[in-house]
Design a protein around this motif. Structure first.
Motif, mmCIF file in Angstrom:
data_model
loop_
_atom_site.group_PDB
_atom_site.id
_atom_site.type_symbol
_atom_site.label_atom_id
_atom_site.label_comp_id
_atom_site.label_asym_id
_atom_site.label_seq_id
_atom_site.Cartn_x
_atom_site.Cartn_y
_atom_site.Cartn_z
ATOM 1 N N ASP A 135 -1.107 4.503 -1.658
ATOM 2 C CA ASP A 135 -1.473 5.072 -2.837
ATOM 3 C C ASP A 135 -0.533 6.068 -3.411
ATOM 4 O OD1 ASP A 135 -2.789 6.966 -4.407
ATOM 5 O OD2 ASP A 135 -4.350 7.673 -3.111
ATOM 6 N N SER A 136 0.202 5.795 -4.561
ATOM 7 C CA SER A 136 1.065 6.536 -5.290
ATOM 8 C C SER A 136 0.473 7.242 -6.272
ATOM 9 C CB SER A 136 2.398 5.477 -5.765
ATOM 10 O OG SER A 136 2.898 5.078 -4.618
ATOM 11 N N ALA A 137 -0.807 7.216 -6.476
ATOM 12 C CA ALA A 137 -1.590 8.043 -7.453
ATOM 13 C C ALA A 137 -1.562 9.297 -7.168
ATOM 14 C CB ALA A 137 -2.578 7.085 -7.879
ATOM 15 N N ARG A 138 -2.333 9.457 -6.089
ATOM 16 C CA ARG A 138 -2.678 11.003 -5.819
ATOM 17 C C ARG A 138 -1.359 11.736 -5.587
ATOM 18 N NH1 ARG A 138 -6.892 7.714 -4.029
ATOM 19 N NH2 ARG A 138 -8.858 8.353 -5.100
ATOM 20 N N HIS A 139 -0.670 11.636 -4.477
ATOM 21 C CA HIS A 139 0.592 12.055 -4.256
ATOM 22 C C HIS A 139 1.650 10.926 -4.437
ATOM 23 C CE1 HIS A 139 -1.337 15.444 -1.979
ATOM 24 N NE2 HIS A 139 -0.194 16.167 -2.302
ATOM 25 N N ILE A 140 2.588 11.364 -5.316
ATOM 26 C CA ILE A 140 3.607 10.259 -5.910
ATOM 27 C C ILE A 140 4.565 10.378 -4.613
ATOM 28 C CG2 ILE A 140 5.140 11.640 -7.282
ATOM 29 C CD1 ILE A 140 5.410 9.140 -9.093
ATOM 30 N N GLN A 141 5.438 9.164 -4.561
ATOM 31 C CA GLN A 141 6.475 9.227 -3.460
ATOM 32 C C GLN A 141 7.708 9.062 -4.122
ATOM 33 O OE1 GLN A 141 3.780 6.780 -2.852
ATOM 34 N NE2 GLN A 141 2.737 8.192 -2.081
ATOM 35 N N SER A 142 9.061 9.452 -3.555
ATOM 36 C CA SER A 142 10.166 9.105 -4.166
ATOM 37 C C SER A 142 10.418 7.513 -3.982
ATOM 38 C CB SER A 142 11.305 10.023 -3.298
ATOM 39 O OG SER A 142 11.251 9.540 -2.109
ATOM 40 N N VAL A 143 11.273 7.038 -4.546
ATOM 41 C CA VAL A 143 11.853 5.657 -4.659
ATOM 42 C C VAL A 143 12.199 5.477 -3.399
ATOM 43 C CG1 VAL A 143 13.391 4.041 -5.452
ATOM 44 C CG2 VAL A 143 12.144 5.471 -7.108
ATOM 45 N N ASP A 144 13.090 6.476 -2.629
ATOM 46 C CA ASP A 144 13.656 6.316 -1.243
ATOM 47 C C ASP A 144 12.461 5.933 -0.232
ATOM 48 O OD1 ASP A 144 16.130 6.430 -2.005
ATOM 49 O OD2 ASP A 144 16.713 8.413 -1.534
ATOM 50 N N THR A 145 11.294 6.669 -0.408
ATOM 51 C CA THR A 145 10.451 6.841 0.507
ATOM 52 C C THR A 145 9.626 5.464 0.352
ATOM 53 O OG1 THR A 145 9.786 9.171 0.447
ATOM 54 C CG2 THR A 145 8.034 7.571 1.322
ATOM 55 N N VAL A 146 9.381 4.917 -0.647
ATOM 56 C CA VAL A 146 8.696 3.487 -1.018
ATOM 57 C C VAL A 146 9.620 2.477 -0.204
ATOM 58 C CG1 VAL A 146 7.942 1.631 -2.551
ATOM 59 C CG2 VAL A 146 7.478 4.489 -3.008
ATOM 60 N N LYS A 147 11.160 2.869 -0.511
ATOM 61 C CA LYS A 147 11.801 1.768 0.223
ATOM 62 C C LYS A 147 11.793 1.916 1.611
ATOM 63 C CE LYS A 147 15.281 1.066 -3.308
ATOM 64 N NZ LYS A 147 16.860 1.352 -3.784
ATOM 65 N N LYS A 148 11.775 2.976 2.126
ATOM 66 C CA LYS A 148 11.580 3.218 3.614
ATOM 67 C C LYS A 148 10.681 2.322 4.010
ATOM 68 C CE LYS A 148 13.837 7.546 4.954
ATOM 69 N NZ LYS A 148 13.434 8.983 4.790
ATOM 70 N N VAL A 149 9.233 2.674 3.429
ATOM 71 C CA VAL A 149 8.067 2.001 3.864
ATOM 72 C C VAL A 149 8.270 0.362 3.803
ATOM 73 C CG1 VAL A 149 5.757 1.395 2.965
ATOM 74 C CG2 VAL A 149 6.785 3.890 2.993
ATOM 75 N N LEU A 150 8.891 -0.128 2.885
ATOM 76 C CA LEU A 150 9.150 -1.596 2.438
ATOM 77 C C LEU A 150 9.986 -1.979 3.535
ATOM 78 C CD1 LEU A 150 9.656 -1.743 -1.372
ATOM 79 C CD2 LEU A 150 7.931 -2.714 -0.056
ATOM 80 N N ALA A 151 11.058 -1.304 4.018
ATOM 81 C CA ALA A 151 11.943 -1.763 5.058
ATOM 82 C C ALA A 151 11.319 -1.711 6.440
ATOM 83 C CB ALA A 151 13.187 -0.612 5.127
ATOM 84 N N LEU A 152 10.503 -0.751 6.660
ATOM 85 C CA LEU A 152 9.639 -0.927 8.001
ATOM 86 C C LEU A 152 8.838 -2.068 7.903
ATOM 87 C CD1 LEU A 152 8.852 0.450 10.558
ATOM 88 C CD2 LEU A 152 7.043 1.766 9.548
ATOM 89 N N MET A 153 8.017 -2.250 6.728
ATOM 90 C CA MET A 153 7.139 -3.516 6.566
ATOM 91 C C MET A 153 7.885 -4.842 6.977
ATOM 92 S SD MET A 153 5.070 -2.931 3.034
ATOM 93 C CE MET A 153 4.179 -4.400 2.948
ATOM 94 N N ALA A 154 9.211 -4.874 6.446
ATOM 95 C CA ALA A 154 9.824 -6.145 6.582
ATOM 96 C C ALA A 154 10.309 -6.346 8.037
ATOM 97 C CB ALA A 154 11.191 -6.030 5.908
ATOM 98 N N LYS A 155 10.601 -5.084 8.766
ATOM 99 C CA LYS A 155 10.928 -5.175 10.402
ATOM 100 C C LYS A 155 9.897 -5.603 11.055
ATOM 101 C CE LYS A 155 14.208 -1.718 11.528
ATOM 102 N NZ LYS A 155 14.429 -0.293 12.095
#
Ligand SMILES: [Zn+2]
Length: 467
Positions: A135-155
Motif C-alpha cells: 500500500d503506497s497510498a496511505r504512506h508513500i515509500q521512496s523508490v529505494d524502499t520499493v526496490k528493496k522490497v522487490l529485491a527481497l521478493m525476488a530472493k
C-alpha cells in the motif's frame, strides 16, 4: 555444510551424491545466449562472499533446458562441475539464486577450505502466482524502499507485485490529465512520476516480477471526491463513494483508467479495487435510485456490481484483464477476484468460474502485528510467523479449485506503517510466506524452516544487497 537441505524456499527434490566441490576452486562461469547478465550477477554476488568466480576453475555452467518446466530449475553438483539448468530465464534466475544461497552457507565461517556436498537439487513452484501487495497510498515509500522490497521478493521467488497506488488518502501515480490528484497528502505527501514508475517496473521485470497496479473505485475515494465533488452523489457532502449514476463519473474514470494503464505498458492485469463501499450516499441519491429502478434491480449492491462490471469491461477493451476485491457480488467470469474476507468465500465463489487470488486477512495481512509485543496496532489480531507459514486453507479444496486458484498473495496496508518500518513489517513473515507460495504441502515443515532460516540469517543472506 552437511547436506543440501538448507535452501529457502525448500526444494521439491534433493538427491545426495558422494563427494564435495571446493568453493574456492569454482570459476569459468558460462551462460546461455540471452542470459549473459546472470553470469555477471553470480560473479558479483560470489565476490561479496569473498570468492573469485572470474578465475579459471571448476566450471559453473548455466544452461536452459526444454525438459524443465517454466520457473523451474535443476542444480547438479559434482567435484568437477556445477550445472545450473533452468526451464526458462526465470527458472535459471531462481536456480542461480538457490546456488548463491548454497555458496553463502558454505562460506559461513570463511572461504578457506569451504565445500558444498555433491548432489542434485530439482525445484518447481506450487503456484504460478506468488504475490505481495504494498500500500503506497496511505504512506508513500521512496523508490529505494520499493526496490528493496522487490529485491527481497525476488530472493524469495515471489513473482507478482500488486501495487496499491490510490486510496482515500492519496493518488500516487502521476496524472497529467488531473494533476490536482497528486496534491493529496494522505499520511505523507508525494507521488511517483511516470519516470519513477518506469524505473520501478523495469527493476521488477529484471527480477521476473509482474506489476499489477491498483486504482480504487467506487469507494475509497474520499480525497479525490473532495477535489471533484461533482462526481459524488451529493456535491455538498461528497463522502468517499463515486455516484453510480452520473455519466460524468464514467467519463472521468475512463479517462483516468486509460492514463493509468498507459503508465504500465507491461502490465496485462490491472486491479480496480471495488471493496468496502458504503451504500449510504447511493441510498439517498435520486439519480442512483432511478437508475436502479430503470435497470429493474431491487438492491443498490446490484447497481454497484453493474457499475464495477462496466468498468471491468472498459479495462478489457484496453486489452488488460481486471481484478477486483471480492465483496460478495459476482463479477463477470473473466474478471479475477481477490478473496480477502473469509476462507469460506473461496468455496462460495468456486461455482462462478472466476479465477481467484487468495489473501484472507487473518492469515496473510502483514500490517497485523507479528507479536503481541508490537504496541502500535494492538486493536488488530496478532499474525505470527508460524501463522503465515501454516496458511493452508486452500489445501482441502485444491483439487476442486484446480487452475481457478492462481495463488496466494500477502498484503501490507500502511495506515500505521511509515516508509522506514516497511522492511521490519515484512521480516520475517515474507520469508515464511515464500514457502506457502512456492512449496508443495509435503515439503513444508515448520521446524525445518526455522532451522534453515536461522542458518541463512546467520550467514547474512537476507542482508546481502547485491542480487
Ligand atoms: Zn448517486
Amino acid at each position: 555444510m552437511e547436506n543440501l537441505d538448507v535452501l529457502i524456499p525448500r526444494p521439491q527434490s534433493i538427491v545426495a551424491a558422494p563427494g564435495v566441490v571446493k568453493v574456492e576452486s569454482l570459476g569459468s562461469v558460462s551462460t546461455p545466449q540471452g542470459c549473459e547478465r546472470f553470469g555477471g550477477e553470480l560473479i558479483r554476488n560470489a565476490g561479496v562472499l569473498g570468492l573469485d568466480l572470474t578465475q579459471e576453475g571448476v566450471p559453473v555452467k548455466m544452461i536452459l533446458s526444454s525438459e524443465i518446466k517454466v520457473e523451474s530449475f535443476e542444480i547438479t553438483i559434482t567435484p568437477d562441475e556445477v550445472t545450473i539448468a533452468g526451464g526458462d530465464p526465470a527458472g535459471l534466475f531462481y536456480g542461480k539464486g538457490a546456488f548463491e544461497q548454497l555458496l553463502c552457507i558454505a562460506v559461513i565461517k570463511g572461504t578457506r577450505g569451504s565445500e558444498i556436498p555433491c548432489g542434485k537439487v530439482s525445484d518447481s513452484p506450487r503456484f504460478g502466482y506468488r504475490g505481495f501487495m504494498l500500500d503506497s497510498a496511505r504512506h508513500i515509500q521512496s523508490v529505494d524502499t520499493v526496490k528493496k522490497v522487490l529485491a527481497l521478493m525476488a530472493k524469495l521467488r515471489l513473482n507478482v507485485f500488486h501495487w496499491h497506488l490510490c486510496d482515500s488518502q492519496g493518488f500516487r501515480s502521476e496524472s497529467k490529465l488531473f494533476p490536482e490528484l497528486n496534491t493529496l497528502a494522505g499520511m505523507t505527501p508525494g507521488y511517483y512520476t511516470a519516470a519513477e514508475i518506469k524505473e520501478i517496473c523495469d527493476f521488477a521485470a529484471e527480477h521476473f516480477i509482474t506489476v499489477i497496479p491498483e486504482i480504487e473505485m467506487p469507494g475509497h475515494s474520499k480525497g479525490l471526491l473532495a477535489l471533484h465533488p461533482e462526481l459524488a452523489c451529493d456535491p455538498e457532502n461528497p463522502g468517499k463513494e463515486f455516484c453510480l449514476a452520473k455519466k460524468e463519473v464514467r467519463e472521468f474514470l475512463e479517462k483516468l483508467i486509460t492514463e493509468f494503464v498507459g503508465l504500465f505498458p507491461a502490465s496485462k492485469i490491472i486491479h480496480l479495487g471495488g471493496d468496502e463501499a458504503n451504500t449510504e450516499h447511493w441510498d439517498k441519491c435520486p439519480a442512483c435510485q432511478k437508475l436502479m429502478k430503470d435497470k429493474g434491480l431491487s438492491d443498490i449492491r446490484q447497481l454497484e456490481n453493474d457499475f464495477m462490471n462496466d468498468m471491468a469491461a472498459f479495462v478489457r477493451s484496453l486489452g488488460v484483464t481486471p481484478v477486483t476485491w471480492f465483496t460478495g457480488s459476482i463479477m463477470e467470469e473473466s474478471t479475477i477476484i481477490q478473496v480477502w474476507r473469509s476462507i469460506w468465500e473461496l468455496k462460495e465463489t468456486l461455482s462462478h468460474g472466476n479465477r481467484m487470488i487468495f489473501s484472507v486477512h487473518d492469515q496473510l495481512y502483514l500490517d497485523y502485528p507479528c507479536t503481541a509485543a508490537e504496541p502500535f496496532e494492538n486493536w488488530m489480531p496478532v499474525l505470527c510467523e508460524s501463522g503465515v507459514y501454516n496458511t493452508e486453507p486452500f489445501a482441502a479444496w485444491e483439487e476442486e479449485i484446480g487452475d481457478l486458484l492462481l495463488g496466494p498473495e500477502t498484503c501490507l496496508w500502511t495506515e500505521t506503517v511509515p516508509d522506514h518500518r516497511v522492511m521490519a513489517k515484512l521480516m520475517p513473515r515474507l520469508v515464511a510466506f515464500s514457502e506457502t507460495a512456492w512449496c508443495p504441502i509435503a515439503q513444508k515443515d515448520w521446524f525445518s524452516y526455522t532451522k534453515r532460516k536461522d542458518v541463512l540469517t546467520a550467514g547474512g543472506w537476507f542482508e546481502m544487497e547485491a542480487l
